[in-house]
Design a protein around this motif. Structure first.
Motif, PDB file in Angstrom:
ATOM      1  N   ASN A  91       0.804  -1.216   0.000  1.00 44.92           N
ATOM      2  CA  ASN A  91       0.000   0.000   0.000  1.00 44.92           C
ATOM      3  C   ASN A  91       0.844   1.275   0.000  1.00 44.92           C
ATOM      4  N   TRP A 114       2.562  -8.746  -3.561  1.00 48.35           N
ATOM      5  CA  TRP A 114       2.435  -8.233  -2.194  1.00 48.35           C
ATOM      6  C   TRP A 114       2.841  -9.344  -1.224  1.00 48.35           C
ATOM      7  N   THR A 145       1.741  -5.286   4.373  1.00 47.98           N
ATOM      8  CA  THR A 145       1.902  -6.719   4.078  1.00 47.98           C
ATOM      9  C   THR A 145       2.732  -7.458   5.121  1.00 47.98           C
ATOM     10  N   GLN A 330      -5.255  -3.997   4.717  1.00 41.23           N
ATOM     11  CA  GLN A 330      -5.560  -2.795   3.950  1.00 41.23           C
ATOM     12  C   GLN A 330      -5.856  -3.191   2.506  1.00 41.23           C
ATOM     13  N   SER A 331      -6.574  -2.321   1.814  1.00 36.84           N
ATOM     14  CA  SER A 331      -6.803  -2.507   0.379  1.00 36.84           C
ATOM     15  C   SER A 331      -7.433  -3.879   0.123  1.00 36.84           C
ATOM     16  N   HIS A 332      -6.943  -4.659  -0.848  1.00 30.67           N
ATOM     17  CA  HIS A 332      -7.580  -5.946  -1.169  1.00 30.67           C
ATOM     18  C   HIS A 332      -7.351  -7.008  -0.095  1.00 30.67           C
ATOM     19  N   LEU A 333      -6.544  -6.702   0.923  1.00 28.60           N
ATOM     20  CA  LEU A 333      -6.303  -7.667   2.000  1.00 28.60           C
ATOM     21  C   LEU A 333      -7.261  -7.469   3.182  1.00 28.60           C
ATOM     22  N   LYS A 336      -8.957 -10.318   5.190  1.00 28.53           N
ATOM     23  CA  LYS A 336      -8.234 -11.567   4.919  1.00 28.53           C
ATOM     24  C   LYS A 336      -7.044 -11.798   5.846  1.00 28.53           C
TER      25      LYS A 336
END
Lengths: 382, 382
Positions: A91, A114, A145, A330-333, A336
């Motif tokens: 990110n 990532w 990450t 954050q973001s697409h994570l 998860k």
């Protein structure tokens, strides 16, 4: 002031817990920022900052967040159409890309996966394939990450080219090994609120000769973040061009003293030890770490959620029942992974207590996760 | 931390003395800035800030100095070639002009004499003569001269045109009468460290509908100071886009509570009273005030030095022997005037003590200056 719960343990990747010795300095009265007393304090703070950066380069402390100095690094070196390679495996790597785009640089993205690291060989290829690259940006430690980039090896590549090397050490400096001069970093930026364990609100930037040469030829694109203005005020009378945060400077000074009292080597060792304990603990619970083994951060650990565990419920339980804050993805994570910060003033008992509470929270949510604390203890007792 | 003299009385035009009730909040532990606790605190702080600004407009608190929000006001509204009228009757009016120049606006300077005020009629003429003016900038209270501009009357002029009205109330808000909505101010900026009596390092900006319309059509020219990013984070979840200064937010919240507890009206009266006492005191010593009578500030008083008095010696004596800091002149006024701040938490005994010490210092430097304290007492006893 509104009543707040200020008693929670912060195991997030910043802001981190600030020792009361540091916090208490801020209760001191304000002094004038155009006095020799304040000039001496700032000078002293900058001297310590340079020791932590391990640099002889010009160093400035800015009132603003880490993003302010990331912006400063880009807006003072890249004009419209200038070529830049942005390494974007997280990110904050992406943030350098976004900033470069705002200033209309000709951006070339190098996107390692990532959670993995950037490959110096691949960077060399990119620099050879693309003529006239003016700058390379990279984030040392990606809190998004839990992975880190090999900034020394990457620096050894960039130094063979005309490009300047811009490195974000916001969440590593003071916790992981950074040597600005040895790593050939032309512009290095950091923040107050991570491994240095000062309150948020200050940031720092180093500028070497090769970078100054670029800055001097770059159009002024920001007033507040114009590096030349900081240089001019500092060279003339050890002052900042605009009113600095006096109280935060007190705190930063004290926090840097504590960093140097502990010693950089000892501090790196402590961060590494706590990282290994955290990783061992989470893995023993059956979790998969998000960052690749070769890329793992020593200041923040990220792990994938077990099947069926809800991010909000898990972190809510930790915060409300066990008084510990960890971070989500954050973001697409988002949803998860979760992230545990163990940086700044972090101590063994905090890591152990966090792992134990994570076990309890998981159990309550139906996932059996024993053995984390035991595994961490093993690491710590060696 | 290095030992400093933090016991001096600050009678400079900012930073001002901060009440210990405010300072002490900063000794509280840091909390996460992406938590509902911090969101509530920031929301509460912004609500109080809006009461002080007397506005319903969107209001944001920024980590940075007053210059950061001046920059924000300009970089978010003016593109290259856009026409702006900068009213420049002091150093900070000049700063708006310099910022406008960095962003390559087509600047038209309206330069009333330093120490005097801007004339609304003259502004109307300028707006009529020059078609397509996009913005007018003005500084309410010029600490550099000790004079203030009639921002209500100027606002009544600007509202008849398409131009947006940008006002710097950095050294007046909370001490002198400002009503953003009534004065038709489209963008208003202020700082934490003047009349609000919080520590330096935070600033605030209000943005009205007419201004948003301009902002939405203006090119993004800064990453850190992009108003759209602040709006987006705030509207989505009462957060700032980048890490804010948690400790300074505690302090700002407490300081604003104190402003509202005293009440704006009472606060304006206190500032006005202390200003009149200071002016009477300095004039009784035979000094000539720098600002014209019709333009005098209620937060800072400037006076010309008597023949033969050396600025450095005078201010050095006050600081070293009497533990009081007053300010010298800026720009072409350096060495010619001195400035006494009486803003924020300033009290009668501080003004009286300062006047008495000024009498002593002048006497020591060979200028006979009696009667200042007596004249100030007369004002205060009425």
């Amino acid at each position: 002031m509104k009543q707040m719960d200020t008693e929670k343990l912060l195991m997030i990747p910043g802001p981190t817990m600030v020792p009361s010795r540091v916090l208490n300095t801020m209760a001191l009265p304000i002094i004038g920022h155009r006095t020799s007393d304040f000039g001496d304090l700032t000078g002293d703070t900058v001297d310590m900052m340079k020791k932590v950066f391990q640099t002889e380069n010009d160093t400035y402390i800015i009132t603003g967040s880490g993003t302010a100095v990331m912006d400063m690094a880009i807006s003072n070196t890249l004009d419209k159409g200038d070529k830049v390679i942005n390494i974007t495996n997280g990110n904050f790597g992406e943030r350098f890309y976004k900033i470069s785009s705002v200033y209309k640089a000709d951006t070339i993205k190098y996107e390692p996966e990532w959670g993995d690291l950037a490959d110096p060989k691949k960077l060399r290829e990119l620099l050879e394939e693309n003529e006239g690259i003016k700058a390379v940006t990279v984030v040392h430690n990606e809190t998004s990450t839990g992975a880190k980039n090999p900034i020394e090896d990457l620096g050894n590549v960039v130094k063979d080219f005309d490009a300047i090397y811009i490195v974000d050490t916001i969440s590593s400096l003071g916790g992981d090994y950074v040597n600005v001069d040895k790593f050939n970093i032309d512009i290095c930026v950091t923040g107050s609120q991570k491994c240095i364990a000062a309150p948020p609100g200050l940031a720092a930037i180093t500028v070497g000769e090769k970078a100054w040469d670029v800055v001097s030829k770059t159009e002024t694109k920001s007033f507040y973040l114009d590096l030349n203005a900081y240089k001019k005020s500092w060279d003339a009378k050890k002052e900042t061009p605009y009113t600095p945060s006096v109280s935060l400077t007190y705190a930063m000074n004290e926090a840097l003293e504590m960093v140097l009292e502990e010693g950089l080597e000892n501090r790196f060792k402590r961060h590494d030890l706590l990282a290994r304990a955290t990783r061992a603990g989470l893995e023993a619970m059956g979790l998969e770490l998000f960052a690749k083994e070769r890329a793992r951060s020593v200041t923040v650990t990220s792990a994938k959620y077990p099947e069926g565990i809800d991010d909000k419920k898990f972190r809510g339980l930790l915060a409300e029942k066990y008084n510990i804050r960890v971070a989500g993805g954050q973001s697409h994570l988002a949803g998860k992974i979760f992230r545990v910060g163990h940086m700044g003033s972090a101590k063994e008992y905090q890591v152990l207590g966090t792992l134990a509470a994570i076990e309890l929270a998981f159990k309550e949510l139906g996932y059996n996760a024993e053995g984390g604390v035991a595994a961490a203890k093993k690491v710590l007792s060696n």
